[in-house]
Design a protein around this motif. Structure first.
Motif, PDB file in Angstrom:
ATOM      1  N   LEU A 169     -46.894  -5.151  32.946  1.00  0.00           N
ATOM      2  CA  LEU A 169     -47.627  -3.879  32.906  1.00  0.00           C
ATOM      3  C   LEU A 169     -46.999  -2.879  33.872  1.00  0.00           C
ATOM      4  CD1 LEU A 169     -50.137  -2.041  32.275  1.00  0.00           C
ATOM      5  CD2 LEU A 169     -51.230  -3.173  34.234  1.00  0.00           C
ATOM      6  N   LEU A 170     -46.767  -3.322  35.099  1.00  0.00           N
ATOM      7  CA  LEU A 170     -46.242  -2.408  36.117  1.00  0.00           C
ATOM      8  C   LEU A 170     -44.833  -1.929  35.775  1.00  0.00           C
ATOM      9  CD1 LEU A 170     -47.568  -4.310  39.260  1.00  0.00           C
ATOM     10  CD2 LEU A 170     -48.410  -2.131  38.371  1.00  0.00           C
ATOM     11  N   ALA A 171     -44.022  -2.811  35.218  1.00  0.00           N
ATOM     12  CA  ALA A 171     -42.647  -2.447  34.861  1.00  0.00           C
ATOM     13  C   ALA A 171     -42.624  -1.344  33.807  1.00  0.00           C
ATOM     14  CB  ALA A 171     -41.891  -3.671  34.364  1.00  0.00           C
ATOM     15  N   ALA A 172     -43.639  -1.340  32.966  1.00  0.00           N
ATOM     16  CA  ALA A 172     -43.689  -0.354  31.883  1.00  0.00           C
ATOM     17  C   ALA A 172     -44.485   0.892  32.253  1.00  0.00           C
ATOM     18  CB  ALA A 172     -44.300  -0.994  30.640  1.00  0.00           C
ATOM     19  N   SER A 173     -45.039   0.928  33.465  1.00  0.00           N
ATOM     20  CA  SER A 173     -45.913   2.036  33.869  1.00  0.00           C
ATOM     21  C   SER A 173     -45.116   3.202  34.426  1.00  0.00           C
ATOM     22  CB  SER A 173     -46.913   1.558  34.935  1.00  0.00           C
ATOM     23  OG  SER A 173     -47.741   0.552  34.418  1.00  0.00           O
ATOM     24  N   GLY A 174     -45.548   4.385  34.150  1.00  0.00           N
ATOM     25  CA  GLY A 174     -44.909   5.577  34.677  1.00  0.00           C
ATOM     26  C   GLY A 174     -45.419   5.933  36.055  1.00  0.00           C
ATOM     27  N   ARG A 175     -44.750   6.923  36.680  1.00  0.00           N
ATOM     28  CA  ARG A 175     -45.112   7.345  38.030  1.00  0.00           C
ATOM     29  C   ARG A 175     -46.557   7.872  38.102  1.00  0.00           C
ATOM     30  NH1 ARG A 175     -41.712   8.650  42.153  1.00  0.00           N
ATOM     31  NH2 ARG A 175     -40.525   6.957  41.211  1.00  0.00           N
ATOM     32  N   LYS A 176     -47.028   8.520  37.027  1.00  0.00           N
ATOM     33  CA  LYS A 176     -48.376   9.095  37.020  1.00  0.00           C
ATOM     34  C   LYS A 176     -49.450   8.018  37.209  1.00  0.00           C
ATOM     35  CE  LYS A 176     -51.356  12.108  34.248  1.00  0.00           C
ATOM     36  NZ  LYS A 176     -51.493  12.868  32.979  1.00  0.00           N
ATOM     37  N   LEU A 177     -49.297   6.884  36.495  1.00  0.00           N
ATOM     38  CA  LEU A 177     -50.266   5.788  36.625  1.00  0.00           C
ATOM     39  C   LEU A 177     -50.195   5.166  38.011  1.00  0.00           C
ATOM     40  CD1 LEU A 177     -52.365   3.861  35.385  1.00  0.00           C
ATOM     41  CD2 LEU A 177     -50.465   2.449  34.579  1.00  0.00           C
ATOM     42  N   LEU A 178     -48.968   4.990  38.545  1.00  0.00           N
ATOM     43  CA  LEU A 178     -48.805   4.327  39.841  1.00  0.00           C
ATOM     44  C   LEU A 178     -49.348   5.157  40.996  1.00  0.00           C
ATOM     45  CD1 LEU A 178     -45.210   2.831  39.397  1.00  0.00           C
ATOM     46  CD2 LEU A 178     -47.409   1.636  39.233  1.00  0.00           C
ATOM     47  N   ARG A 179     -49.515   6.449  40.797  1.00  0.00           N
ATOM     48  CA  ARG A 179     -50.060   7.308  41.851  1.00  0.00           C
ATOM     49  C   ARG A 179     -51.599   7.320  41.868  1.00  0.00           C
ATOM     50  NH1 ARG A 179     -46.190  12.608  40.960  1.00  0.00           N
ATOM     51  NH2 ARG A 179     -44.424  11.910  42.258  1.00  0.00           N
ATOM     52  N   ASP A 180     -52.207   6.911  40.784  1.00  0.00           N
ATOM     53  CA  ASP A 180     -53.673   7.021  40.650  1.00  0.00           C
ATOM     54  C   ASP A 180     -54.306   5.639  40.819  1.00  0.00           C
ATOM     55  OD1 ASP A 180     -56.330   7.213  39.695  1.00  0.00           O
ATOM     56  OD2 ASP A 180     -55.804   8.938  38.451  1.00  0.00           O
ATOM     57  N   ASP A 181     -54.899   5.387  42.000  1.00  0.00           N
ATOM     58  CA  ASP A 181     -55.459   4.059  42.289  1.00  0.00           C
ATOM     59  C   ASP A 181     -56.515   3.641  41.268  1.00  0.00           C
ATOM     60  OD1 ASP A 181     -53.828   3.782  44.428  1.00  0.00           O
ATOM     61  OD2 ASP A 181     -55.383   3.839  45.974  1.00  0.00           O
ATOM     62  N   ASP A 182     -57.395   4.556  40.900  1.00  0.00           N
ATOM     63  CA  ASP A 182     -58.491   4.199  39.992  1.00  0.00           C
ATOM     64  C   ASP A 182     -57.958   3.779  38.632  1.00  0.00           C
ATOM     65  OD1 ASP A 182     -60.345   4.739  41.950  1.00  0.00           O
ATOM     66  OD2 ASP A 182     -60.768   6.775  41.257  1.00  0.00           O
ATOM     67  N   LYS A 183     -57.042   4.567  38.083  1.00  0.00           N
ATOM     68  CA  LYS A 183     -56.504   4.241  36.759  1.00  0.00           C
ATOM     69  C   LYS A 183     -55.616   2.998  36.814  1.00  0.00           C
ATOM     70  CE  LYS A 183     -56.761   8.886  34.798  1.00  0.00           C
ATOM     71  NZ  LYS A 183     -56.012  10.036  34.240  1.00  0.00           N
ATOM     72  N   LEU A 184     -54.862   2.845  37.918  1.00  0.00           N
ATOM     73  CA  LEU A 184     -54.017   1.663  38.074  1.00  0.00           C
ATOM     74  C   LEU A 184     -54.868   0.398  38.177  1.00  0.00           C
ATOM     75  CD1 LEU A 184     -51.252   0.370  38.508  1.00  0.00           C
ATOM     76  CD2 LEU A 184     -51.444   0.958  40.961  1.00  0.00           C
ATOM     77  N   GLU A 185     -55.939   0.500  38.949  1.00  0.00           N
ATOM     78  CA  GLU A 185     -56.836  -0.655  39.109  1.00  0.00           C
ATOM     79  C   GLU A 185     -57.453  -1.051  37.773  1.00  0.00           C
ATOM     80  OE1 GLU A 185     -61.045  -1.357  41.397  1.00  0.00           O
ATOM     81  OE2 GLU A 185     -59.409  -0.489  42.578  1.00  0.00           O
ATOM     82  N   GLU A 186     -57.893  -0.078  37.013  1.00  0.00           N
ATOM     83  CA  GLU A 186     -58.521  -0.369  35.725  1.00  0.00           C
ATOM     84  C   GLU A 186     -57.514  -0.978  34.753  1.00  0.00           C
ATOM     85  OE1 GLU A 186     -60.980  -0.995  32.718  1.00  0.00           O
ATOM     86  OE2 GLU A 186     -61.552  -0.483  34.786  1.00  0.00           O
ATOM     87  N   ALA A 187     -56.283  -0.468  34.724  1.00  0.00           N
ATOM     88  CA  ALA A 187     -55.266  -0.999  33.811  1.00  0.00           C
ATOM     89  C   ALA A 187     -54.915  -2.440  34.167  1.00  0.00           C
ATOM     90  CB  ALA A 187     -54.013  -0.126  33.869  1.00  0.00           C
ATOM     91  N   MET A 188     -54.804  -2.736  35.464  1.00  0.00           N
ATOM     92  CA  MET A 188     -54.478  -4.101  35.890  1.00  0.00           C
ATOM     93  C   MET A 188     -55.628  -5.061  35.603  1.00  0.00           C
ATOM     94  SD  MET A 188     -52.416  -3.399  39.459  1.00  0.00           S
ATOM     95  CE  MET A 188     -51.983  -5.128  39.671  1.00  0.00           C
ATOM     96  N   ARG A 189     -56.853  -4.593  35.822  1.00  0.00           N
ATOM     97  CA  ARG A 189     -58.019  -5.454  35.542  1.00  0.00           C
ATOM     98  C   ARG A 189     -58.072  -5.780  34.044  1.00  0.00           C
ATOM     99  NH1 ARG A 189     -61.450  -2.768  37.925  1.00  0.00           N
ATOM    100  NH2 ARG A 189     -62.006  -4.135  39.655  1.00  0.00           N
ATOM    101  N   ARG A 190     -57.861  -4.759  33.213  1.00  0.00           N
ATOM    102  CA  ARG A 190     -57.912  -4.973  31.769  1.00  0.00           C
ATOM    103  C   ARG A 190     -56.809  -5.925  31.316  1.00  0.00           C
ATOM    104  NH1 ARG A 190     -58.127  -0.026  30.541  1.00  0.00           N
ATOM    105  NH2 ARG A 190     -55.898   0.300  30.144  1.00  0.00           N
ATOM    106  N   THR A 191     -55.631  -5.782  31.882  1.00  0.00           N
ATOM    107  CA  THR A 191     -54.507  -6.652  31.505  1.00  0.00           C
ATOM    108  C   THR A 191     -54.769  -8.095  31.932  1.00  0.00           C
ATOM    109  OG1 THR A 191     -52.916  -4.842  31.609  1.00  0.00           O
ATOM    110  CG2 THR A 191     -52.046  -7.075  31.863  1.00  0.00           C
ATOM    111  N   LEU A 192     -55.234  -8.268  33.170  1.00  0.00           N
ATOM    112  CA  LEU A 192     -55.494  -9.637  33.647  1.00  0.00           C
ATOM    113  C   LEU A 192     -56.545 -10.317  32.778  1.00  0.00           C
ATOM    114  CD1 LEU A 192     -55.666 -11.019  37.189  1.00  0.00           C
ATOM    115  CD2 LEU A 192     -57.594 -11.444  35.667  1.00  0.00           C
ATOM    116  N   ARG A 193     -57.599  -9.622  32.455  1.00  0.00           N
ATOM    117  CA  ARG A 193     -58.669 -10.236  31.656  1.00  0.00           C
ATOM    118  C   ARG A 193     -58.190 -10.534  30.235  1.00  0.00           C
ATOM    119  NH1 ARG A 193     -64.276  -7.491  32.046  1.00  0.00           N
ATOM    120  NH2 ARG A 193     -65.058  -9.635  32.052  1.00  0.00           N
TER     121      ARG A 193
END
Length: 558
Positions: free
Chosen positions: A511-535
């Protein structure tokens, strides 16, 4: 100007058995002066309330009107009627009225919480009257499974109410007062009874209730017939049953030992208040170890399968130096409350594996209920002749059946459950309002709301497990290393056969390898994307979506 009205509002105990709390009010609408009858608890279970110690009624409605609350009256010393009082008194701080034995128990509880003991006033039975605002309240003795239980006669400008409390019709209860039909007829003769709020627990039992005095001989015969040690359990508060068991053991030539703090405290309180005299001599657990097994009788706490009570402790091995052995007998002189079956059966199976003989009350020989059966309820309806009958202390099916019985004899009735505010002013009860009621949990030493989400989260973790994800980013929002995962309550390998943690970490890294700079700067959106991927990965591997805690750390430029 608003006219005065008489209201009744159960905050607990109506639609359930336990956690009793009933409000009465009289005065102009929304300005009524109030009294509270009972303030009890119910008990948790691991399925719905894991980790919770006690469940208390939600008194939020009452707290908003605390300036209008005149007093609290407690009908008897069972935990489902008195158990929440010490937890809440500091919030309410109004006078509390009880009879002597109940007051002895209540003051012990107040002392543990640091409340002033003189906040509890001891009241003698009728004709002594307590005036609380527009209410004149008398305690009327009834027989039950704890000493000095009482109904309440509540006189108001709008009519007389009888609040039955828990009761049975026992003319020879051994401990406590007997049922006195003439005294109850006098209540109705003095002033017509407008409304009877009545115990509904045993409404489906079709035969008249039996007296405690009928148990003595069967218990003696049972104990005398055993060769090994005999252990009996019952409710600690059932002082009459404790006496029946102790006297039967004495008649069978047994030395008696009480095990369990609650049981010893109840006997001590009953002796201190004068309701229990000539209780057979008992020995300490240390002394009991020196008594031959065939001469020993233990009376222990834990009839409902409570994990920390003496019964459960004995089922797991030694307790205070005493243990069960093959050929011993364990008697349940009690009825299992619905919901407690699993704990009780667990103890029975543990004893069975030890070779202990188990005797329960399926045959009806060794236990009598403390609640009135259907014929007894019908008798009380006839004796008091109330205009209105409001069933209480029962699940919905009990209340509905009790209301049906009352209406069959021409009385007005209504099925009233927790949160239904009833106007009793007229000739028939009417539902005036629905109040939001709930539960409060004692969780360790802290009171929490049932809707706070704490227990809900605990259940989710129990069902689905937990994963902790840690990620570090540098000053330029670049990921440092791979995210790492720690799990609890999850299997080590998934259906692919690979290590579960490694699989989860690989999914997050992708997920992180495919993520752009915009997602990596936003803690809330990054947290939600990682939680969704893990689940999502966890669901594919183990068929569960664990609860996830994310820890995202960012390095500073400084």
């Amino acid at each position: 100007m608003k006219s005065n009205r008489l209201i009744y509002l159960p905050l607990g105990g109506a639609g359930e058995i336990g956690m009793n709390a009933y409000v009465y009010g009289y005065g102009p609408e929304d300005r009524e002066r109030l009294i509270l009858v009972d303030l009890g608890v119910t008990f948790p279970d691991m399925d719905t309330t894991p980790g919770v110690d006690l469940i208390l009624p939600d008194i939020g409605w009452l707290m908003q009107r605390r300036d209008r609350l005149e007093a609290i009256f407690v009908t008897h010393a069972h935990e489902d009627h008195i158990g929440a009082l010490a937890h809440y008194w500091a919030k309410l701080k109004v006078p509390v009225y009880m009879r002597r034995f109940t007051g002895t128990i209540g003051r012990l509880k107040f002392d543990e919480f640091g409340h002033p003991k003189d906040a509890i006033t001891i009241v003698e039975p009728r004709p002594e009257t307590v005036q609380a605002g527009p209410f004149d309240v008398q305690f009327m003795p009834v027989s039950h499974s704890v000493p000095e239980s009482s109904a309440l006669v509540i006189d108001t400008p709008a009519g007389r109410i009888v609040h039955s409390g828990d009761f049975k019709l026992d003319e020879n209860p051994l401990v406590g007062e007997p049922w006195d039909a003439s005294a109850f007829r006098a209540i109705a003769a003095e002033r017509p009874v407008k409304a009877l709020m009545c115990d509904s627990t045993n409404v489906f039992s079709l035969h008249p209730g039996r007296s405690e005095s009928t148990l003595r001989q069967p218990l003696t015969d049972l104990i005398r017939a055993q060769n090994g040690m005999v252990v009996a359990t019952t409710f600690a508060s059932n002082v009459a049953r404790l006496r029946s068991l102790a006297e039967a053991a004495q008649a069978a030539g047994r030395t008696i030992c009480l095990l369990g703090r609650a049981m010893r405290r109840m006997v001590s309180a009953a002796e201190e208040s004068g309701v229990l005299t000539d209780f057979p001599r008992t020995v300490s657990p240390e002394e009991a170890q020196e008594v031959p097994r065939g001469n020993l009788m233990l009376i222990v706490t834990g009839s409902q399968g409570e994990r920390r009570a003496a019964s459960a402790q004995l089922s797991r091995g030694k307790y205070l130096g005493l243990e069960m052995k093959e050929g011993d007998t364990f008697l349940f002189s009690s009825k299992t409350i619905p919901g407690n079956e699993r704990g009780v059966i667990s103890i029975m199976n543990a004893f069975s594996e030890m070779g202990v003989n188990i005797v329960d009350d399926n045959g009806g020989l060794y236990h009598v209920s403390g609640h009135a059966n259907r014929p007894d309820l019908e008798t009380v309806h006839q004796v008091l002749n109330p205009q209105i009958v409001i069933p209480m202390h029962g699940e919905h099916r009990h209340l509905r059946e009790h209301a049906r019985i009352a209406m069959a004899t021409g009385r007005k009735s209504e099925v009233v459950t927790n949160g239904m505010l009833v106007d009793l002013t007229g000739d028939a009860p009417t539902i005036a309002e629905y109040i939001e009621t709930g539960r409060t949990y004692l969780d360790g030493s802290v009171l929490i709301g049932a809707r706070d989400g704490i227990v809900r989260d605990r259940i989710r973790m129990a069902l689905n497990g937990h994963a902790l994800v840690t990620l570090i980013l540098d000053e330029g929002d670049e990921v440092l290393g791979d995210p790492w995962v720690e799990t609890m309550g999850l299997p080590s390998k998934g259906r692919s056969g690979a290590d579960l943690v490694e699989t989860l970490e690989a999914g997050l890294a992708s997920l992180l390898a495919a993520s752009g700079r915009k997602l990596l700067r936003d803690d809330d959106k990054l947290e939600e994307a990682m939680r969704r991927t893990l689940r999502q990965v966890a669901m594919e591997e183990i068929g569960k979506k664990p609860e996830v805690t994310m820890v995202i750390s960012r390095l500073s430029d400084e």
